[in-house]
Design a protein around this motif. Structure first.
Motif, mmCIF file in Angstrom:
data_model
loop_
_atom_site.group_PDB
_atom_site.id
_atom_site.type_symbol
_atom_site.label_atom_id
_atom_site.label_comp_id
_atom_site.label_asym_id
_atom_site.label_seq_id
_atom_site.Cartn_x
_atom_site.Cartn_y
_atom_site.Cartn_z
ATOM 1 N N VAL A 237 0.853 -1.200 0.000
ATOM 2 C CA VAL A 237 0.000 0.000 0.000
ATOM 3 C C VAL A 237 0.882 1.240 0.000
ATOM 4 O O VAL A 237 2.062 1.189 0.367
ATOM 5 C CB VAL A 237 -0.933 0.034 1.238
ATOM 6 N N SER A 242 -5.456 11.346 2.069
ATOM 7 C CA SER A 242 -6.644 10.804 1.416
ATOM 8 C C SER A 242 -7.032 11.656 0.221
ATOM 9 O O SER A 242 -6.714 12.852 0.150
ATOM 10 C CB SER A 242 -7.798 10.764 2.405
ATOM 11 N N ASN A 260 -4.351 8.057 4.587
ATOM 12 C CA ASN A 260 -5.431 7.286 3.959
ATOM 13 C C ASN A 260 -5.862 6.067 4.761
ATOM 14 O O ASN A 260 -7.064 5.820 4.916
ATOM 15 C CB ASN A 260 -5.094 6.935 2.499
ATOM 16 N N ILE A 261 -4.931 5.313 5.337
ATOM 17 C CA ILE A 261 -5.316 4.095 6.060
ATOM 18 C C ILE A 261 -6.091 4.435 7.337
ATOM 19 O O ILE A 261 -7.172 3.901 7.602
ATOM 20 C CB ILE A 261 -4.079 3.234 6.397
ATOM 21 N N SER A 389 -11.444 -2.744 3.016
ATOM 22 C CA SER A 389 -10.449 -3.248 2.064
ATOM 23 C C SER A 389 -10.622 -2.590 0.702
ATOM 24 O O SER A 389 -9.669 -2.179 0.055
ATOM 25 C CB SER A 389 -10.600 -4.767 1.897
ATOM 26 N N ILE A 392 -9.360 0.820 0.788
ATOM 27 C CA ILE A 392 -7.897 0.884 0.836
ATOM 28 C C ILE A 392 -7.326 0.694 -0.570
ATOM 29 O O ILE A 392 -6.416 1.416 -0.990
ATOM 30 C CB ILE A 392 -7.331 -0.157 1.834
#
Lengths: 799, 338
Positions: A237, A242, A260-261, A389, A392
């Motif tokens: 990743v 974001s 982002n995560i 998920s 992501i």
């Protein structure tokens, strides 16, 4: 909890205004405290792209060239240091208005014309809580995929209504936007007379089928602590800010963007009510185990605190040890950082009481723990991992793996409802068909057994508040409307109400003192040690201490009514109210084989009781006024008592006394010590002892039908002799006909000898048999005189 | 002396101008004395011829009566005017202020408590108070609020020792009374409660509550509604309406927040009720079966309702008191208003 009206409307179609919606929620038991209307505070601000930034020599300013439309550039001078080439920024054009009301005009800096302004969050009047810390310093830098050349309010959801909910702990299902939207669906279902359909509100995610397996075992070791655990690897990743799309969604949810995560896990928590946790996969070793901590085991949590754990805490552990406090907070070591490449995503269902105990034992309450301890939706938990998920992949790229799962969830259990119990508890006729309708509205599945007149109800899994029959009865009432039920007075055997003795006695005391012109006060039972020490009332061993006081001012329970009553006196004197009598009937507390409490009565007098007037002299309260009240009180209660000289640290050492009944101490009175108050009087009594010794019973006593004879006498005695002794001697002459002894004068000085004083009494004689003759009374006086001579060396003064 | 009409005329002439009692006395002596005019006339009778004596005698009698009664009435007149003269000298200004002793007052919270008590006693409730210092068991555990339960957050608690606390509500009295008495139970408990809330205009770390509990066969939500409705009408006026909204207290199910129609606007909406038309008064609901089981009462045999309202809240609504801090400051200008 704040919920965006705009977001709700995006999720479900309805036509209520924010205020209408708020009222409907409140009636359903989801209280909306208020509705906040957020309006934009700027005008003519657009999104623009920075072409270049050059510093202006000799100043701290920068010249910024901006692309403000497809083919137009503008130059702006700024002092902000965080703007760089390619940034997308809010640009206030010439003529724009910003949040503080300023209108932007053209302006020269040296020979450069500034044609507008770059805006910070403040200048746009945005709620700062919606921005990351970075963004608070300087110009607001927008995500790189923000649409360009648009009005700022059209690309950012600035204008909105926020519903502020005050939700109670049993509404676990409603602590998310999805949860609130479900209740909108219930409102609509009720209105339209149909079954609620929550399915349409669920996020729809379909992951690819043949995903590689996550190369990691997950295991719930303590099976009473968690019912579901899924962990999945997402490889390669890219941790970054974001996207514009996610940022606008976060803004509506009131979430600070971080990366982002983290943003995605926060989004799923706020939006769907499922807390997730992301680990740096490369820092995990060997597998995941959900287990209780061992006493003394430690973990350094995300907030940097090294925490010592006990068996009350639930852990996520790998083969090397603790990696997260399950359901509460992640560990610092396995945290996702900007360097993280591979993420391990957790979605779990922890047993609510386990998380409640774990988080509270550490005094650590987080967004995640407060959802887990109320109970998240176990059916959504596996799905939450899919939702996150997919996000992501969109936001951070990477390769998705299939989740490793340990699933111990119980099958859905039905709850029985006897129709007869519902009717009995609600006290109103309610038909089976009606009940079915209400259950439909709430989206419950049910089976009705006609023979037993009983429902078996299967509520959706997010409704963790439904576990017993009474819970279902509450739902019937909720949907029908609490106010739709009739009011029926209690039918019962007629019986009179009674009031416990101590309350009756306190009422008597209040009314008694009211007749003396005293004012009742009610003061704080919570006091400071300083306040008590001031009057020498503080006693480390006996005073009751609060372990977790709100402030030092209220760290102890009062052992006496004195301090707070004096505080009331001071408050009134400070506003120039100087003549008053006050009293309090209140509890005092002490330690003596445990914690004890009892009622005391206190009186405080200061100033005059007959105020300045044209008719009579003013009359001040004094020691004997106070003593008179007490004598009357004891007389009324038929308690024989006596006063003995006794000093107290806060009273005048020569004008204070203890009050005793037999040998029991029942209270004290005195003049206040002049160091504390000048010419003020105080007493405090133990109400329980007063009550136990008293008799309020009244019975008629026959009085004489013959007139009484009054005789005044003056007695010369030693100056130091206590008056009570003289009175006792008169009484000791045992003359049945002597009904009343009234002292009416005390005299010292010329022409009396220096060491003598004269006491004048009015004696009243009456016989039940006849009118007394003058001779008889003369004989009584002689008898009294003899006693006086014998016992106190007293001489009757005759004119 | 000849008897003639002039004697009478002269007498009236004289008595007409009499000013005081001593002059009247002189006239009385002059006419009615032993040697007075009337006596002299009687003495003449014997000198008259036999046939005239009777007539003359009657005339003198007549004259004496007239004089006597005239003196009597003049005397009464004089006395009364003298008395009046004396009284008029004692004239006072009735508009002067009266003489005042200090007058006492009962604290407004006590007044409200007494009123609450008397309303519930009239409905057959027994009145209790209970201790301020409570066990965790009575305050939480037995009320279906186990340790670490999130509902404990609703009431931030002062602790004195492990499991010993200052009661956060009067609800522990439900447990104490149910352990002591057998159903039917109909009671209220009034007393001071404590919560770790910072002091502001509407919160106080100490406050008073009235708790109600009724347990009997067939006690229903409809009974709860009727009881609180009746209480509210007595307390706040006949036009008061009561509103129930679903809420959560772990020791009742169904649970309810109870409000009354705004006493200021009557329910139309005003700043006092924040335009809702209603004022929140406290919680209520049907006693949770776990609570009944905890005290050994079978929830299939007995049902109950309970409620807990704030005394300060009732006082503030009833008397329009805007700030809870007034109750504990005891400014006499406040106390004397009630």
């Amino acid at each position: 909890m704040l919920v965006s009206y705009r977001l709700l409307k995006e999720l479900i179609d309805f036509s209520y205004s924010p205020n209408e919606l708020a009222t409907k929620f409140t009636h359903l038991g989801l209280e909306v405290e208020h509705v906040e209307h957020v309006e934009k505070k700027f005008d003519k601000v657009i999104t623009a792209k920075v072409l270049d930034v050059t510093s202006i020599s000799g100043t701290k300013l920068f010249k910024v060239n901006l692309l403000v439309s497809e083919n137009e550039t503008k130059t702006v001078i700024t002092a902000a240091t965080n703007v760089k080439k390619e940034d997308i920024v809010p640009y206030a054009m010439v003529g724009a208005k910003i949040s503080d009301g300023r209108v932007i005009v053209e302006k020269y800096f040296g020979d450069i014309l500034s044609q507008g302004m770059l805006c910070s969050y403040n200048e746009l009047g945005l709620e700062s809580e919606f921005l990351s810390n970075q963004e608070k310093n300087g110009i607001l830098i927008l995500p790189e995929d923000t649409p360009l050349f648009k009005n700022f309010e059209s690309v950012f959801p600035v204008e909105d209504f926020y519903l502020e909910f005050s939700l109670l702990p049993d509404r676990a299902d409603a602590f998310s936007v999805l949860g609130i939207a479900r209740w909108v669906e219930i409102i609509l279902a009720k209105e339209e007379g149909r079954k609620a359909n929550f399915e349409k509100l669920q996020p729809k995610v379909q992951l690819e089928e043949n995903l590689p397996n996550t190369p990691f075992e997950v295991k719930i070791a303590d099976t009473d602590c968690a019912k579901f655990y899924s962990g999945r690897l997402i490889k390669n990743v890219k941790i970054k800010n974001s996207s514009y799309n996610l940022r606008t969604e976060l803004y509506k949810l009131g979430v600070h963007p971080i990366n982002n995560i983290v943003d995605i896990t926060n989004y799923v928590l706020k939006m769907y009510g499922q807390p997730l946790h992301a680990f740096d996969f490369d820092k995990l070793k060997g597998g995941i185990f959900v287990r209780r901590a061992k006493t003394g085991e430690t973990i350094k949590t995300l907030d940097g605190v090294e925490r010592v754990l006990s068996e009350k805490n639930l852990l996520i552990a790998d083969s090397a040890g603790a990696v997260a406090l399950a359901g509460v907070m992640g560990g610092e070591y396995t945290e996702v950082t900007n360097e993280t490449q591979n993420v391990f995503l957790e979605s779990a269902y922890f047993v609510p009481s386990v998380i409640a105990v774990s988080s509270r034992s550490l005094g650590l309450i987080t967004d995640a723990s407060s959802l887990f301890e109320k109970g998240v939706d176990p059916d959504f938990t596996p799905h939450a991992s899919n939702v996150a998920s997919k996000m992501i992949l969109e936001e951070a790229g990477g390769i998705l793996f299939k989740d490793s799962v340990d699933d111990l969830r119980d099958p859905k259990k039905g709850v029985n409802l006897r129709v007869s119990k519902a009717v009995s508890l609600l006290g109103d006729e309610i038909k089976v068909e009606e009940i079915k309708k209400y259950f439909d509205i709430e989206g419950f599945d049910y089976v009705f057994d006609e023979a037993k007149n009983t429902f078996t109800v299967y509520a959706p899994t997010f409704r963790q508040d439904i576990s017993i029959e009474e819970d279902l009865i509450e739902e019937i009432a909720r949907i029908k409307g609490y106010n739709e039920f009739k009011e029926t007075p209690i039918v019962s055997n007629l019986k009179s109400g009674s009031i416990e003795k101590i309350q009756e006695f306190n009422s008597f005391l209040r009314n008694f003192l009211l007749a003396y012109g005293l004012n009742e006060v009610i003061t704080s039972t919570l006091v400071s040690s300083a306040m008590l020490s001031k009057y020498k009332l503080f006693n480390e061993e006996k005073t009751v201490k609060i372990l977790n006081p709100l402030t030092e001012d209220m760290a102890y329970l009062r052992p006496s009514l004195l301090a707070t009553l004096l505080e009331v006196a001071t408050r009134n004197i400070n506003v120039n109210i100087k003549d008053f009598g006050i009293f309090e009937i209140g509890k005092v507390f002490y330690r003596e084989n445990g914690f004890k409490e009892k009622f005391n009565l206190s009186i405080f007098l200061i100033g005059d009781y007959i105020l300045k007037n044209p008719y009579k002299k003013t009359l001040p309260y004094d020691f004997f006024y106070l003593k008179g009240i007490l004598e009357d009180l004891f007389d009324e209660l038929k308690i024989p008592m006596f006063f003995e000289k006794q000093s107290y640290p806060y009273l005048h050492p020569y004008r204070s006394a203890v009050i005793k009944v037999k040998d029991e101490l029942i209270g004290f009175l005195g003049e206040m010590h002049p160091n504390i108050f000048d010419k003020a009087y105080y007493c405090e009594l133990d109400i329980e002892k007063l009550l136990n010794n008293s008799s309020l019973e009244k019975k008629f006593t026959q009085f004489s039908i013959y007139p009484s004879v009054k005789r005044d006498i003056a007695i010369l005695v030693d100056k130091d002799i206590e008056e009570i002794k003289v009175r006792d001697v008169i009484r000791s002459a045992s003359i049945n006909e002597l009904k009343n002894i009234v002292l009416f004068d005390i005299y010292e000085g010329d022409p009396l000898p220096k060491d003598k004083k004269s006491l004048a009494y009015s004696l009243e004689f009456v016989s039940n048999e006849r009118t007394l003759t003058s001779e008889e009374v003369d004989n009584y006086i002689l008898k009294i005189e003899k006693s006086l001579i014998d016992k106190v060396n007293g001489i009757l003064r005759r004119q | 002396m000849e008897f003639n009409e002039d004697i009478e005329k002269q007498f009236f002439e004289k008595i007409k101008n009499i000013k005081d009692l001593s002059e009247l006395k002189k006239i009385e002596i002059e006419y009615l004395g032993k040697k007075g005019i009337v006596q002299e006339l009687y003495k003449k009778i014997k000198d008259l011829p036999e046939e005239k004596r009777k007539e003359f005698g009657e005339k003198v009698n007549n004259l004496r009566n007239i004089i006597e009664s005239s003196i009597e009435s003049t005397k009464a007149q004089l006395e009364s005017s003298l008395a009046d003269l004396k009284l008029s000298s004692e004239k006072i200004d009735v508009t002067l202020p009266g003489l005042h002793f200090q007058r006492g007052s009962i604290h407004v919270l006590t007044k409200v408590i007494e009123e609450v008590k008397s309303i519930f006693v009239s409905m057959g409730f027994d009145v209790f108070s209970g201790p301020d210092i409570e066990d965790d068991y009575y305050n939480f555990e037995a009320l279906n609020i186990p340790e670490h339960h999130p509902a404990r957050d609703m009431q931030d608690t002062f602790y004195l020792a492990q499991k010993i606390l200052l009661r956060t509500q009067t609800s522990p009295m439900q447990i104490r009374i149910m352990k002591k008495l057998k159903p039917p139970i109909r009671m209220i408990a009034i007393g001071r409660c404590y919560r770790r809330d910072a002091l502001d205009s509407s919160h106080s770390p100490q406050f008073h509550q009235v708790e109600g509990l009724v347990v009997d066969k067939g006690i229903s939500f409809a009974n709860l509604k009727a009881t609180l409705s009746e209480f509210s009408k007595k307390m706040f006026g006949e036009n008061t309406r009561i509103r129930f909204t679903p809420s959560y207290f772990p020791f009742v199910e169904p649970g309810s927040e109870t409000s009354i129609s705004c006493v200021i606007c009557g329910g139309k909406g005003c700043p006092v009720c924040k335009y809702t038309g209603f004022l929140e008064m406290g919680g209520s609901g049907m006693v949770h079966p776990n609570v009944l089981r905890n005290v050994g009462i079978d929830p299939d045999e007995f049902q109950g309702f309970a409620f807990g309202w704030g005394i300060e809240r009732i006082a503030m609504v009833k008397y329009g008191i805007p700030d809870i801090r007034y109750f504990y400051q005891n400014d006499l200008r406040f106390l004397k208003q009630f």
